[in-house]
Design a protein around this motif. Structure first.
Motif, short mmCIF file in Angstrom:
data_model
loop_
_atom_site.label_atom_id
_atom_site.label_comp_id
_atom_site.label_asym_id
_atom_site.label_seq_id
_atom_site.Cartn_x
_atom_site.Cartn_y
_atom_site.Cartn_z
N ALA A 131 0.82 -1.10 -0.17
CA ALA A 131 -0.10 0.00 0.06
C ALA A 131 0.85 1.24 0.14
N HIS A 132 0.48 2.35 -0.91
CA HIS A 132 1.38 3.46 -0.81
C HIS A 132 0.78 4.59 -1.38
N VAL A 133 0.99 5.62 -1.22
CA VAL A 133 0.59 6.96 -1.67
C VAL A 133 1.45 8.14 -1.74
N LEU A 134 1.45 8.93 -2.49
CA LEU A 134 2.25 10.19 -2.71
C LEU A 134 1.39 11.40 -2.22
N LEU A 135 1.59 12.29 -1.69
CA LEU A 135 1.06 13.31 -1.15
C LEU A 135 1.76 14.74 -1.59
N GLU A 136 1.06 15.40 -2.20
CA GLU A 136 1.57 16.85 -2.73
C GLU A 136 1.21 17.85 -1.72
N VAL A 137 1.93 18.86 -1.27
CA VAL A 137 1.27 19.99 -0.48
C VAL A 137 1.87 21.19 -1.14
N ARG A 138 0.91 22.33 -1.26
CA ARG A 138 1.22 23.42 -1.85
C ARG A 138 2.36 24.11 -1.30
N GLN A 139 3.26 24.61 -1.92
CA GLN A 139 4.51 24.98 -1.15
C GLN A 139 4.31 26.20 -0.27
N ASP A 140 3.41 27.09 -0.45
CA ASP A 140 3.33 28.56 0.43
C ASP A 140 2.68 27.80 1.81
N LEU A 141 2.09 26.84 1.65
CA LEU A 141 1.49 26.29 3.07
C LEU A 141 2.43 25.84 4.00
N ILE A 142 3.75 25.43 3.23
CA ILE A 142 4.46 24.59 4.25
C ILE A 142 5.98 25.30 4.03
N ALA A 143 6.08 26.52 3.64
CA ALA A 143 7.25 27.10 3.40
C ALA A 143 8.13 27.68 4.51
N ASP A 144 7.46 27.64 5.73
CA ASP A 144 8.13 28.08 7.02
C ASP A 144 7.82 26.90 8.11
N GLU A 145 8.09 27.16 9.09
CA GLU A 145 8.29 25.95 10.41
C GLU A 145 6.92 26.00 10.65
N ALA A 146 6.13 27.07 11.07
CA ALA A 146 4.71 26.83 11.37
C ALA A 146 3.99 25.97 10.48
N GLY A 147 3.99 26.27 9.22
CA GLY A 147 3.35 25.57 8.36
C GLY A 147 3.67 24.33 8.00
N GLN A 148 4.86 23.84 8.43
CA GLN A 148 5.38 22.28 8.41
C GLN A 148 4.92 21.73 9.65
N ARG A 149 5.15 22.34 10.66
CA ARG A 149 4.50 21.88 11.99
C ARG A 149 2.93 21.33 11.78
N ALA A 150 2.25 22.58 11.20
CA ALA A 150 0.86 22.28 11.14
C ALA A 150 0.26 21.14 10.33
N TRP A 151 1.05 21.05 9.18
CA TRP A 151 0.73 19.99 8.34
C TRP A 151 1.30 18.53 9.05
N ALA A 152 2.31 18.52 9.62
CA ALA A 152 2.70 17.30 10.21
C ALA A 152 1.62 16.79 11.13
N GLU A 153 1.08 17.67 12.15
CA GLU A 153 0.29 17.56 12.92
C GLU A 153 -1.21 17.08 12.46
N ARG A 154 -1.49 17.69 11.38
CA ARG A 154 -2.75 17.30 10.62
C ARG A 154 -2.66 15.75 10.06
N LEU A 155 -1.44 15.67 9.62
CA LEU A 155 -1.25 14.29 8.98
C LEU A 155 -1.30 13.08 10.11
N ALA A 156 -0.24 13.52 11.25
CA ALA A 156 -0.23 12.78 12.07
C ALA A 156 -1.48 12.34 13.06
N GLY A 157 -2.50 13.26 12.64
CA GLY A 157 -3.99 13.00 13.38
C GLY A 157 -4.71 12.09 12.64
N ILE A 158 -4.35 11.70 11.19
CA ILE A 158 -5.37 11.01 10.50
C ILE A 158 -4.66 9.68 10.00
N LEU A 159 -3.37 9.67 9.98
CA LEU A 159 -2.58 8.56 9.44
C LEU A 159 -2.78 7.12 10.19
#
Length: 284
Positions: A229-257
């Motif tokens: 089983a596999h998947v590729l996730l693309e996130v728009r770069q302006d949403l993860i260009a800084d630390e806060a955005g990266q943390r928010a997306w990591a937390e979002r993914l950690a909540g659903i994966l």
């Protein structure tokens, strides 16, 4: 040691050791409790010293043509949150693209989004083979080693590949906040699309703006062909260009994966085929 000119692509013999000393991958240790391996094909815009800057100004290497902006930060943070292993590339996609098969004509790009890459202009078959041996193959062997380690531990892990895409392409804004790319195996992709879209705050692309069916690419090699089983996730770069955005997306993914990874069939080898053509039978 002689440094390459901007017009050269082949390494001189006395430069090859320098290239070999440059790490091809970064490994983040983790447990297999989560049942997933994170990979990041375009984590870095770094180049081995012997290749200089491939003749490009640093500003070009900082663009999306050099790497996937923000993807490495999300991958590292997500690995910590899940406690799972990860493998990230340590070289720019402009040197050689680890998300391409060895026979792909775009493996070593001579022109990328309008930028001519002088250091790739004369990259002949011998030079491409050197880059495969020094960078591309070690990265894939590192992924294979992690997957083999999981299987020795009695786990068939899913594979999650983290990428990012530009907010605007050739003057056209892209509406998606994230995109899920997949081929024929929907075990990971379909629930990920549903979970990301469920809160209503995201526009999630389904094989947009790219198609996940690419023969011999990274997930074809480590997911489609062996049946993981596999998947590729693309996130728009302006949403993860800084630390806060990266943390928010990591937390979002950690909540659903974890919920997705706990679904039936996620840790079984299954052949679904590919829209790119016949797939060799799963061995073993």
């Amino acid at each position: 040691m002689r440094r390459l000119s901007t017009e050269e692509s082949a390494l001189a013999a006395d430069d090859r050791d320098s290239a070999q000393d440059f790490p091809a991958f970064e490994r983040i240790a983790g447990a297999w409790d989560a049942g997933v391996l994170l990979i990041c094909d375009h984590a870095s815009n770094a180049l081995p010293p012997a290749y200089g800057s491939l003749g490009l100004p640093q500003a070009q290497l900082e663009r999306h043509i050099g790497y996937d902006i923000g993807a490495a930060g999300v991958t590292r943070k997500l690995a910590r949150l899940l406690g799972c292993p990860a493998v990230l590339s340590c070289f720019s996609r402009l040197l050689i693209d680890p998300n391409r098969g060895e026979d792909d004509p775009t493996l070593v790009m001579r022109l990328s989004d309008g930028a001519v890459v002088p250091g790739n202009r004369h990259a002949d078959a011998d030079e491409v083979e050197r880059r495969l041996d020094a960078f591309h193959r070690p990265y894939h062997r590192a992924i294979e080693a992690e997957l083999a380690d999981a299987e020795r531990a009695g786990v068939v892990p899913a594979v999650f590949s983290m990428h990012s895409f530009t907010p605007v392409w050739r003057g056209v804004p892209r509406p998606w906040h994230a995109a899920v790319l997949w081929d024929c195996d929907e075990r990971f992709a379909r629930p990920l699309i549903e979970e990301l879209a469920a809160p209503g705050d995201l526009i999630v692309g389904d094989n947009e703006p790219y198609d996940g069916a690419l023969r011999n690419d990274c997930l074809y090699r480590h997911g489609t062909a062996p049946g993981r089983a596999h998947v590729l996730l693309e996130v728009r770069q302006d949403l993860i260009a800084d630390e806060a955005g990266q943390r928010a997306w990591a937390e979002r993914l950690a909540g659903i994966l974890p919920g997705i990874l706990a679904r039936p069939g996620m840790h079984e080898l299954r052949g679904y085929g590919s829209r790119t053509g016949p797939v060799a039978p799963i061995s073993g």
